[in-house]
Scaffold this active site. Structure first.
Site, PDB file in Angstrom:
ATOM      1  N   ASP A  18      24.349  36.372 -33.227  1.00  0.00           N
ATOM      2  CA  ASP A  18      24.578  35.918 -34.538  1.00  0.00           C
ATOM      3  C   ASP A  18      24.467  34.422 -35.165  1.00  0.00           C
ATOM      4  OD1 ASP A  18      24.970  38.769 -34.771  1.00  0.00           O
ATOM      5  OD2 ASP A  18      27.206  38.650 -34.447  1.00  0.00           O
TER       6      ASP A  18
HETATM    7  N1  URA Z   1      27.825  40.519 -30.340  1.00  0.00           N
HETATM    8  C1  URA Z   1      27.998  40.197 -31.485  1.00  0.00           C
HETATM    9  O1  URA Z   1      28.731  40.726 -32.162  1.00  0.00           O
HETATM   10  N2  URA Z   1      27.357  39.346 -31.698  1.00  0.00           N
HETATM   11  C2  URA Z   1      26.580  38.318 -31.200  1.00  0.00           C
HETATM   12  O2  URA Z   1      25.881  37.417 -31.625  1.00  0.00           O
HETATM   13  C3  URA Z   1      26.316  38.643 -29.799  1.00  0.00           C
HETATM   14  C4  URA Z   1      27.144  40.084 -29.425  1.00  0.00           C
END
Ligand code: URA
Length: 235
Positions: A103
């Site tokens: 993310d």
């Molecule tokens: N899980 C999440 O919620 N976000 C990420 O970026 C990776 C794993």
């Protein structure tokens, strides 16, 4: 293969830099200075030197990036600055893409490669490649919450997360190992126990730990040993 294409593919020079280097006598093939950047070489057999250093040709490129927050893990700049734009210009033209996504606000280990089939294998849900995250939460995490995460937990939209390995390192801090990569998975897992992720860092992917000597935004090539560890998991 043309020598300028080889140097470009390796991320060592742009085509025009290769042409200039050839004119300046900075490229050697089998110990002999070559003045033409379009000279054809056999990357498997010829010994190539660029700016005084031997070039060992790698068809595939594997890079470890310590992703900073605020940057998207896509190759498409329409979403703003991407992880690819953290690489030098030459490497931005090598067809690299992230092996999986983090993310925008997640930091830590992101692999970048141009090896589509290995990436495909590593991301396949069937392979169960492990990923370890350091997670900080808004509220304390109880033993009961940990048991639920370890058993496998129902997420929103009916998805179910497989059993995770959880190590508590503080009342609001955990290491969580998962073997899937569902959308926002860690955040959704913590939401499923009425908590919220306030910081998320990937510290390991496919048995390769984040190199902690890399500052956020810095990158390096994977070592041959690390590449072998990845390739082993695709067999
Ligand atoms: N899980 C999440 O919620 N976000 C990420 O970026 C990776 C794993």
């Amino acid at each position: 293969m043309r020598i300028d294409k080889l140097l470009t593919a390796m991320g060592l020079a742009t085509r025009s830099e290769a042409a200039k280097a050839a004119k300046k006598g900075l490229i050697k093939v089998n110990g002999i200075v070559v003045s033409k950047a379009d000279l054809k070489v056999d990357p498997e057999k010829d010994v190539i030197e660029y700016m005084g250093k031997n070039v060992s040709y790698m068809k595939n490129i594997y890079i470890m990036l310590n992703k900073p927050s605020g940057i998207v893990s896509s190759t498409d700049g329409k979403d703003g600055i991407t992880v690819i734009s953290l690489l030098p210009d030459e490497l931005q033209k090598c067809g690299l893409f992230p092996c999986g996504r983090l993310d925008k606000d997640t930091v830590g280990l992101l692999l970048l490669t141009n090896d589509g089939s290995t990436s495909h294998y590593l991301l396949s849900p069937k392979r169960h490649v492990s990923k370890i995250y350091r997670v900080k939460t808004e509220r304390p995490v109880s033993q009961n919450d940990i048991s639920k995460l370890e058993k496998g937990i129902e997420l929103d939209h009916g998805d179910v997360a497989l059993p995770a390995k959880v190590e508590q390192i503080g009342e609001k801090e955990l290491y969580i190992t998962i073997v899937e990569g569902m959308y926002h998975q860690i955040k959704r897992m913590l939401e499923a126990v009425d908590n919220k992720v306030v910081f998320l860092e990937r510290v390991e992917f496919g048995k390769i730990p984040l190199d902690t000597s890399l500052q956020r935004g810095e990158w390096r090539y994977l070592t041959q040993d690390e590449i072998n560890i990845l390739l082993e998991q695709t067999k």
